[in-house]
Design an enzyme around this catalytic site. Structure first.
Site, PDB file in Angstrom:
ATOM      1  N   LEU A   1       3.613   1.330   7.485  1.00 32.83           N
ATOM      2  CA  LEU A   1       4.572   0.314   7.911  1.00 32.83           C
ATOM      3  C   LEU A   1       3.864  -0.984   8.276  1.00 32.83           C
ATOM      4  O   LEU A   1       2.779  -0.963   8.843  1.00 32.83           O
ATOM      5  CB  LEU A   1       5.341   0.776   9.152  1.00 32.83           C
TER       6      LEU A   1
ATOM      7  N   TYR B   1       0.805  -1.223   0.000  1.00 30.54           N
ATOM      8  CA  TYR B   1       0.000   0.000   0.000  1.00 30.54           C
ATOM      9  C   TYR B   1       0.837   1.271   0.000  1.00 30.54           C
ATOM     10  O   TYR B   1       0.444   2.278  -0.592  1.00 30.54           O
ATOM     11  CB  TYR B   1      -0.958  -0.011   1.205  1.00 30.54           C
TER      12      TYR B   1
ATOM     13  N   TYR C   1      -8.082 -11.485  13.221  1.00 24.54           N
ATOM     14  CA  TYR C   1      -7.717 -10.126  12.833  1.00 24.54           C
ATOM     15  C   TYR C   1      -8.350  -9.069  13.759  1.00 24.54           C
ATOM     16  O   TYR C   1      -7.738  -8.667  14.730  1.00 24.54           O
ATOM     17  CB  TYR C   1      -8.022  -9.854  11.347  1.00 24.54           C
TER      18      TYR C   1
ATOM     19  N   LEU D   1      -5.702  -7.490   0.402  1.00 22.04           N
ATOM     20  CA  LEU D   1      -4.981  -7.758  -0.847  1.00 22.04           C
ATOM     21  C   LEU D   1      -3.713  -8.528  -0.564  1.00 22.04           C
ATOM     22  O   LEU D   1      -3.182  -8.479   0.549  1.00 22.04           O
ATOM     23  CB  LEU D   1      -4.618  -6.426  -1.511  1.00 22.04           C
TER      24      LEU D   1
HETATM   25  P1  NAD Z   1       4.038  -4.406   3.054  1.00 26.27           P
HETATM   26  O1  NAD Z   1       4.719  -5.514   3.761  1.00 26.27           O
HETATM   27  O2  NAD Z   1       3.837  -4.546   1.584  1.00 26.27           O
HETATM   28  O3  NAD Z   1       4.820  -3.022   3.284  1.00 26.27           O
HETATM   29  C1  NAD Z   1       5.474  -2.696   4.460  1.00 26.27           C
HETATM   30  C2  NAD Z   1       6.380  -1.496   4.273  1.00 26.27           C
HETATM   31  O4  NAD Z   1       6.959  -1.168   5.552  1.00 26.27           O
HETATM   32  C3  NAD Z   1       7.585  -1.736   3.319  1.00 26.27           C
HETATM   33  O5  NAD Z   1       7.828  -0.550   2.597  1.00 26.27           O
HETATM   34  C4  NAD Z   1       8.750  -1.990   4.295  1.00 26.27           C
HETATM   35  O6  NAD Z   1      10.029  -1.688   3.780  1.00 26.27           O
HETATM   36  C5  NAD Z   1       8.363  -1.033   5.398  1.00 26.27           C
HETATM   37  N1  NAD Z   1       8.983  -1.330   6.693  1.00 26.27           N
HETATM   38  C6  NAD Z   1       8.799  -2.417   7.490  1.00 26.27           C
HETATM   39  N2  NAD Z   1       9.533  -2.294   8.621  1.00 26.27           N
HETATM   40  C7  NAD Z   1      10.196  -1.110   8.522  1.00 26.27           C
HETATM   41  C8  NAD Z   1      11.093  -0.409   9.372  1.00 26.27           C
HETATM   42  N3  NAD Z   1      11.460  -0.882  10.558  1.00 26.27           N
HETATM   43  N4  NAD Z   1      11.587   0.788   8.938  1.00 26.27           N
HETATM   44  C9  NAD Z   1      11.238   1.284   7.725  1.00 26.27           C
HETATM   45  N5  NAD Z   1      10.362   0.684   6.902  1.00 26.27           N
HETATM   46  C10 NAD Z   1       9.855  -0.501   7.298  1.00 26.27           C
HETATM   47  O7  NAD Z   1       2.661  -4.200   3.829  1.00 26.27           O
HETATM   48  P2  NAD Z   1       1.205  -3.695   3.423  1.00 26.27           P
HETATM   49  O8  NAD Z   1       0.300  -4.871   3.355  1.00 26.27           O
HETATM   50  O9  NAD Z   1       1.237  -2.723   2.312  1.00 26.27           O
HETATM   51  O10 NAD Z   1       0.802  -2.964   4.787  1.00 26.27           O
HETATM   52  C11 NAD Z   1       0.879  -1.556   4.982  1.00 26.27           C
HETATM   53  C12 NAD Z   1      -0.246  -1.111   5.912  1.00 26.27           C
HETATM   54  O11 NAD Z   1      -1.493  -1.398   5.260  1.00 26.27           O
HETATM   55  C13 NAD Z   1      -0.276  -1.853   7.256  1.00 26.27           C
HETATM   56  O12 NAD Z   1      -0.657  -0.958   8.260  1.00 26.27           O
HETATM   57  C14 NAD Z   1      -1.368  -2.886   7.042  1.00 26.27           C
HETATM   58  O13 NAD Z   1      -1.971  -3.305   8.255  1.00 26.27           O
HETATM   59  C15 NAD Z   1      -2.329  -2.084   6.180  1.00 26.27           C
HETATM   60  N6  NAD Z   1      -3.332  -2.889   5.441  1.00 26.27           N
HETATM   61  C16 NAD Z   1      -2.958  -3.954   4.667  1.00 26.27           C
HETATM   62  C17 NAD Z   1      -3.922  -4.703   4.024  1.00 26.27           C
HETATM   63  C18 NAD Z   1      -3.567  -5.896   3.177  1.00 26.27           C
HETATM   64  O14 NAD Z   1      -4.454  -6.691   2.863  1.00 26.27           O
HETATM   65  N7  NAD Z   1      -2.345  -6.045   2.773  1.00 26.27           N
HETATM   66  C19 NAD Z   1      -5.284  -4.331   4.107  1.00 26.27           C
HETATM   67  C20 NAD Z   1      -5.628  -3.218   4.864  1.00 26.27           C
HETATM   68  C21 NAD Z   1      -4.641  -2.492   5.532  1.00 26.27           C
END
Ligand code: NAD
Length: 396
Positions: free
Chosen positions: A139, A53, A235, A273
């Site tokens: 994050l 995201y 969740y 996703l």
């Molecule tokens: P992702 O794993 O694709 O992305 C995580 C990001 O965080 C990456 O850019 C990574 O490099 C960065 N990161 C992790 N630890 C770090 C640190 N210590 N320092 C700097 N950067 C760091 O995850 P995502 O699924 O895109 O999730 C992002 C947000 O979206 C989260 O809050 C998640 O709960 C939320 N979300 C995800 C979904 C889903 O289905 N994937 C749905 C709704 C909400």
């Protein structure tokens, strides 16, 4: 080197630079195809900008609204003998595309939870942009080192109060099995809240505000998930759900603080996703496979880029955030529509290993998972040597 996927459980330990570039290009094309985001952001900070995201948020802001962007992430660079993590290659591609479009882009690879990275980023904003008008916090991490105490917190995905048993999908072989997860114990809840709750988001926003680098009218957004009842024990009502509740508490506090500069803080509830973070959650990959099938059949399926484009274009910068009763933006609205949920709910009861491919889009799940690492793109020749040691331009 010649790069092919090496899958270990729910991660792929290799990634393809050219495929990741293609993934970024495809996302840029989606945003450009929708035209300019009128009144959109101009100077953006994305914390967690390299995958999922956060990457899509950065792309939507840059290519939908010509925004200058600073991105923060934690990725491993590659060498000639070992591939980088996908987020590294995504950022290489993003910066190249931004440069050819004449857009400012600077990246920071380090621990976003630390004070050092916050200071470096604030110095860069002062130096290059003056202020930012949109801060995205995206994050997802299994652990966090507290910058003050040095304590390391670990987040866990567990139910609270009772053992949870449900169907789950073995994404390696397509078997629909049953999984039993023991409830949180000891300080599991507190630790998870310390990692995935709002404390670090608040630290970022306080530091940015104190440094005077938030523009009048700034918007700050963090992401959450709610989903259907079938996933609630693991969740929404589980340890991660407690962390997301904490995020909402912080959102309300930030909203008050930002009011002094006419700003707003939001929690946006996004769609389930396939991302590196979500593929690690038990039960969720089966739900996502059923969801993809139902939403693709209904013509309402979106990927992270469509979601983030819609968030910016139709909610944040269209004066129509349409908050729910708790003040959250709901771009999970199409996922949660009664029509989609009734199909998914019915199929959840029926799905087994034999009928998986009929009721669910497991092939779509697998393809989406491989795409996260740059595999499966048309136009990329996976048989030829590629340079795995490419650098992120702003970090070289
Ligand atoms: P992702 O794993 O694709 O992305 C995580 C990001 O965080 C990456 O850019 C990574 O490099 C960065 N990161 C992790 N630890 C770090 C640190 N210590 N320092 C700097 N950067 C760091 O995850 P995502 O699924 O895109 O999730 C992002 C947000 O979206 C989260 O809050 C998640 O709960 C939320 N979300 C995800 C979904 C889903 O289905 N994937 C749905 C709704 C909400």
């Amino acid at each position: 080197m010649i790069v092919s996927p090496k899958i270990r459980g729910f991660i792929c330990t290799t990634s393809h630079p050219d495929g990741c570039a293609k993934h970024v290009e495809e996302q840029i094309a989606v945003v450009k195809g929708r035209g300019t985001i009128e009144g959109g952001p101009k100077k953006v900070l994305v914390i967690g900008s390299s995958t999922g995201y956060g990457l899509s948020s950065r792309i939507a802001a840059a290519f939908g609204s010509d925004a200058a962007s600073i991105g923060v992430f934690f990725e491993r660079p590659g060498t000639e003998a070992k591939t980088a993590t996908a987020g590294w290659y995504n950022t290489v591609a993003f910066e190249k595309e931004a440069k050819s479009a004449g857009l400012y882009a600077r990246s920071f690879n380090g621990d976003a939870f630390s004070d050092e990275v916050k200071h470096e980023v604030i110095a860069a904003i002062k130096e290059d942009l003056g202020q930012v008008d949109l801060v995205i916090y995206s994050l997802a991490s299994p652990r966090r080192t507290d910058p003050k105490s040095g304590n390391v917190f670990k987040s866990v995905l567990k139910p609270i109060g009772e053992v949870y048993t449900n169907k789950t999908l073995n994404t390696g072989n397509g078997a629909v099995d049953e999984i039993t997860i023991q409830p949180a114990e000891g300080d599991d809840i507190d630790q998870t809240v310390s990692v995935m709750g709002g404390e670090d988001w608040e630290m970022w926003m306080d530091a940015l505000m104190e440094a005077g680098v938030l523009a009048e009218g700034v918007q700050a957004v963090s992401y959450s998930y709610i989903g259907p009842e079938v996933t609630w024990p693991i969740y929404k009502n589980g340890t991660i759900g407690r962390a997301k509740e904490d995020l909402e508490t912080v959102q309300r506090s930030l909203d008050q603080k930002l009011a002094s500069i006419s700003g707003k803080a939001w929690v946006s509830v996004n769609k389930a996703l396939v991302t590196q973070a979500s593929s690690a959650i038990p039960v969720v990959p089966l739900y996502i496979s059923l969801l993809y099938k139902a939403m693709k059949d209904a013509g309402s399926h979106e990927d992270t880029i469509h979601q983030m484009d819609r968030l910016l274009r139709e909610r944040l910068y269209n004066n129509q955030p349409l908050p729910d009763e708790a003040g959250r933006i709901r771009i999970d609205d199409w996922e949660m529509s009664p029509e989609i949920q009734s199909i998914v709910g019915k199929r959840w009861d029926e799905v087994d290993t034999e009928n998986l491919n009929e009721l669910a889009d497991f092939a779509g799940y697998q393809a989406a998972f491989l795409k996260l690492f740059g595999f499966g793109f048309d136009g990329v020749d996976y048989r030829v040597e590629t340079d795995t040691s490419v650098g992120v331009p702003s970090l070289s």
